[in-house]
Write an enzyme that holds these catalytic residues in place. Structure first.
Site, short mmCIF file in Angstrom:
data_model
loop_
_atom_site.label_atom_id
_atom_site.label_comp_id
_atom_site.label_asym_id
_atom_site.label_seq_id
_atom_site.Cartn_x
_atom_site.Cartn_y
_atom_site.Cartn_z
N CYS A 28 0.71 -1.25 -0.01
CA CYS A 28 0.00 -0.13 0.11
C CYS A 28 0.72 1.18 0.11
CB CYS A 28 -0.84 0.11 1.30
SG CYS A 28 -2.08 1.28 1.13
N ASP A 42 -5.84 -3.11 11.77
CA ASP A 42 -4.88 -2.26 11.73
C ASP A 42 -4.55 -1.90 13.19
OD1 ASP A 42 -2.52 -0.84 11.08
OD2 ASP A 42 -3.74 0.82 9.82
#
Length: 217
Positions: free
Chosen positions: A8, A130
């Site tokens: 990412c 996360d």
């Protein structure tokens, strides 16, 4: 067990090529000006063309407006929308209906209590766990710090899920061993400076993630 590997925060042609050539399953592009990984729509258009179907394109937004997401969808033609802010379950459902795209919702984790929201997000197509950001943070995510992966051990979740936050080539195998996640998402763990991806680190991470697949079978 096949692991989905997502790189990412890509923003340059060379690092994108490194990720795709090394076998990344997903490549993520950040549309959030507060992030050092933010890309403008013009850059995103070029990077999206470079992918050319070799990996799934993921558009990451943070509490974005319909107008911004519409622009991103038109320019990038993503395969997946990643919602990394405080988007409600209703917002997830609305965006799926509005754009006809699967949605991955990021869930910040610090304690077991943070997992209580999972049933409400059943409309999502994928969950990304996360690390919860520090209280004074201006951006979401763990900012390079992992959360306690033991919180996900033996997690009974119908949706496919990925883990992120403080993961790098040296600990990705442990993250997968503990969580049994179906995928891993890395950003700062393959950077030599905030927002500056390193092609060698990208390749090392993907090799390590692939090697861990054998340990999970």
């Amino acid at each position: 067990m096949s692991v989905v590997v997502k790189i990412c925060g890509l923003s340059t042609c060379d690092t994108l090529e490194a990720a795709v050539a090394a076998g990344a399953d997903m490549v993520g592009f950040v549309f959030f000006p507060a992030s050092p990984r933010h890309v403008g729509l013009d850059v995103a258009a070029d990077l999206g063309k470079q992918v050319a179907g070799r990996a799934a394109k993921v558009a990451l937004t943070v509490d974005a407006s319909d107008a911004l997401i519409r622009d991103v969808v038109e320019i990038l033609r993503p395969d997946l929308l990643q919602l990394h802010g405080h988007e409600s379950p209703e917002r997830v459902r609305a965006l799926k209906q509005m754009f006809g795209l699967p949605v991955m919702k990021a869930i910040p984790v610090a304690t077991a209590a943070d997992l209580a929201v999972l049933p409400a997000y059943a409309a999502a197509d994928r969950i990304l766990f996360d690390a919860r950001p520090p209280k004074d943070a201006t951006r979401p995510g763990g900012l390079g710090t992992p959360f306690d992966w033991e919180l996900l051990r033996d997690l009974d979740l119908a949706l496919p899920f990925m883990v992120s936050g403080g993961i790098h080539a040296d600990n990705v195998a442990e993250a997968l061993r503990v969580t049994r996640a179906g995928g891993v998402d890395v950003s700062s763990g393959v950077e030599h400076a905030p927002g500056a991806k390193d092609p060698d680190m990208i390749r090392s991470f993907i090799r390590a993630a692939r090697a861990s697949e054998e340990l999970m079978t």
